[in-house]
Scaffold this active site. Structure first.
Site, mmCIF file in Angstrom:
data_model
loop_
_atom_site.group_PDB
_atom_site.id
_atom_site.type_symbol
_atom_site.label_atom_id
_atom_site.label_comp_id
_atom_site.label_asym_id
_atom_site.label_seq_id
_atom_site.Cartn_x
_atom_site.Cartn_y
_atom_site.Cartn_z
ATOM 1 C CG LEU A 90 -41.397 30.218 20.128
ATOM 2 C CD1 LEU A 90 -40.394 29.083 20.080
ATOM 3 C CD2 LEU A 90 -40.724 31.537 19.825
ATOM 4 N N GLY B 264 -46.339 25.911 19.491
ATOM 5 C CA GLY B 264 -47.720 25.617 19.099
ATOM 6 C C GLY B 264 -47.882 24.192 18.623
ATOM 7 C CG ASP C 239 -54.526 21.706 7.727
ATOM 8 O OD1 ASP C 239 -55.497 20.974 7.542
ATOM 9 O OD2 ASP C 239 -54.042 22.426 6.830
ATOM 10 C CG LEU D 8 -38.056 29.354 15.028
ATOM 11 C CD1 LEU D 8 -38.001 27.945 14.474
ATOM 12 C CD2 LEU D 8 -37.188 29.479 16.262
ATOM 13 C CG LEU E 178 -40.268 25.174 11.039
ATOM 14 C CD1 LEU E 178 -39.005 25.447 11.848
ATOM 15 C CD2 LEU E 178 -39.940 24.609 9.674
#
Length: 125
Positions: free
Chosen positions: A20, A40, A44, A66, A86
């Site tokens: 993802l 993940g 940053d 997403l 996110l």
């Protein structure tokens, strides 16, 4: 949830792994119980743009993002900068809520904070 020091590449068949990343062109439309989803760990986004996508491509893995753009709209607040990146806990909240409700709007509302600059269309006034 189980943790292990072993790599997901050694534990699962490559064709079962979906990495993802917000940079993927593929939209996650549903959760497949036969797939393993990798969340993940980079936060940053200004320094490491597209690093998770690049890592997945180097490992020849499927990628998905997403469906934020598909179900949410950009808020008009000047304080927001509109980011689809996110934190891991937010992605986990979205996925677990979707798994329970089978509703992307409900799941995204649960995991995408207003500070990201995206809201559900019915929240726009």
């Amino acid at each position: 949830m189980d943790t292990t020091p072993e790599s997901y590449l050694d534990l699962f068949p490559l064709d079962a792994i979906v990495y993802l990343t917000p940079d993927s062109e593929n939209v996650l439309e549903d959760i497949d119980a036969n797939k393993v989803y990798v969340l993940g760990g980079l936060v940053d986004e200004s320094i490491h743009k597209k690093l998770t996508l690049q890592r997945a491509q180097e490992q020849d893995l499927q990628t998905a993002r997403l469906p934020i753009r598909e179900y949410m709209v950009k808020s008009t607040s000047s304080r927001n900068y509109h980011s689809e990146t996110l934190a891991i806990n937010q992605v986990f909240d979205v996925l677990s809520t979707y798994h329970m409700t089978r509703s992307w709007p409900v799941a995204l509302k649960a995991g995408v904070s207003a500070g990201k600059g995206y809201v559900l269309p019915d929240a726009v006034k």
